[in-house]
Design an enzyme around this catalytic site. Structure first.
Site, short mmCIF file in Angstrom:
data_model
loop_
_atom_site.label_atom_id
_atom_site.label_comp_id
_atom_site.label_asym_id
_atom_site.label_seq_id
_atom_site.Cartn_x
_atom_site.Cartn_y
_atom_site.Cartn_z
N TYR A 43 -1.34 -30.50 -3.64
CA TYR A 43 -1.77 -30.42 -2.25
C TYR A 43 -3.25 -30.04 -2.17
O TYR A 43 -3.62 -28.86 -2.28
CB TYR A 43 -0.95 -29.39 -1.47
CG TYR A 43 0.55 -29.64 -1.46
CD1 TYR A 43 1.08 -30.90 -1.72
CD2 TYR A 43 1.44 -28.60 -1.21
CE1 TYR A 43 2.45 -31.12 -1.71
CE2 TYR A 43 2.81 -28.83 -1.18
CZ TYR A 43 3.31 -30.09 -1.44
OH TYR A 43 4.67 -30.30 -1.43
N HIS B 58 7.47 -31.06 -10.45
CA HIS B 58 7.07 -31.85 -9.30
C HIS B 58 7.21 -33.35 -9.58
O HIS B 58 6.46 -33.91 -10.37
CB HIS B 58 5.62 -31.52 -8.94
CG HIS B 58 5.25 -31.87 -7.54
ND1 HIS B 58 4.05 -31.52 -6.97
CD2 HIS B 58 5.92 -32.54 -6.57
CE1 HIS B 58 4.00 -31.95 -5.72
NE2 HIS B 58 5.12 -32.59 -5.47
#
Length: 331
Positions: free
Chosen positions: A60, A145
């Site tokens: 992010y 992830h």
């Protein structure tokens, strides 16, 4: 002044997750710049509404979300909140031209490129870097992830590294975060994880996780953190626009028609589509929490209001009766 603490559920590790969590993608400038004032208001409103679960990732904003969230939580007592981040999408330094922007959808300078690496060294190094960016000495949850194309390495070396960190007390709980349900179910059955972050696969619109992940999670005592519950915008408004997105692409016409049919039923029972979508996402017994990215305090307030709204049981019964939800949808 913070309000009462929101209801929380403990993972098998004892880590307590509030029903709602603040996702940090927008804090990393997803899509466009989030101002410091907006980011501050998002965390402040979440805290004041009793939220104590915060999620971020190196992905992010190429680490910006982690740095920003760490700074925004720095004055809070550490044991008062739960923070999760992710590993396996590593950040590799690169030269970049002034003003060049990240190519992953975030409005940040492209000082790094992303690379999937679920090796032991990459996971240990990635967690250490996340701790530095967050300004912490321990993490509550670390997810691998998006290991979709990397089962062999992620399920062995990647999970093994997280188990090491859990045994050392650096991480309290470990898991995987994915946009599918079949492979997370395999992680639940074949590895020693505590929690899964599931994106978009148990929502008011679709529930493939009913066939694999959710039963496996209940059997093995693994918690589910539900994300993407608006299916990337399709369920986020009372009526679905023709140009709505689904899984971050233009939504197929049949899904738009189905979502609008659900919206009609919601209105008949005094509710609306996004409120029902929010509350549906928490109704299965395997689900501990829902995490949503919010850009500012107004968005946080709106989502928590939906979570706390009164939705009659008759609404769910009507959706099942009209075959807009399957039988047994709530486990």
């Amino acid at each position: 002044m913070a309000g009462p603490l929101m209801q929380a559920t403990a993972l098998r590790t004892g880590t307590r997750l509030t029903r709602f969590g603040l996702g940090g993608a927008q804090l990393g400038n997803l899509g466009r710049v989030t101002t410091d004032a907006q980011a501050h208001s998002a965390v402040e409103e979440a805290w004041n509404r009793g939220v104590r679960l915060f999620d971020t990732a190196p992905h992010y904003g190429l680490g910006y979300s982690e740095r920003r969230l760490g700074a925004l939580l720095a004055d809070r007592t550490r044991h008062d909140y739960v923070l999760s981040t992710k590993a396996g999408r590593t950040l590799v330094p690169q030269d970049h031209a002034t003003g060049q922007l990240d190519d992953g959808g975030f409005a940040v300078p492209a000082a790094f490129r992303r690379a999937f690496d679920f090796s032991r060294d990459a996971i240990l190094r990635g967690v250490e870097q996340s701790l530095e960016r967050l300004g912490l000495d321990r993490l509550d949850i670390v997810y691998l992830h998006d290991p979709d194309e990397h089962w062999e390495q992620a399920s062995s070396d990647g999970i093994g590294a997280l188990v090491e960190l859990r045994d050392q007390g650096v991480v309290a709980a470990i898991g995987v975060g994915m946009n599918q349900s079949a492979m997370p179910a395999r992680f639940v059955r074949e590895t020693d994880i505590d929690v899964v972050m599931l994106a978009g696969r148990y929502t008011l619109l679709e529930q493939p996780a009913l066939d694999d992940l959710l039963p496996a999670a209940l059997e093995h005592g693994v918690g589910i953190v539900n994300v993407g519950v608006y299916n990337s915008g399709l369920l986020s408004r009372p009526r679905v626009a023709p140009d709505a997105t689904y899984d971050y692409a233009p939504a197929p016409r049949d899904l738009i028609e189905r979502a609008n049919a659900i919206a009609v039923v919601c209105e008949q029972f005094g509710s609306d589509l996004p409120t029902a979508a929010m509350q549906f996402s928490l109704r299965h017994p395997a689900v501990t929490s829902v995490v949503l990215g919010c850009r500012d305090g107004r968005q946080v307030a709106s989502n928590v209001d939906r979570l706390e709204a009164d939705v009659p049981d008759a609404l769910w019964e009507a959706l099942i009766e009209r075959r807009l939800l399957p039988e047994g949808v709530f486990g």
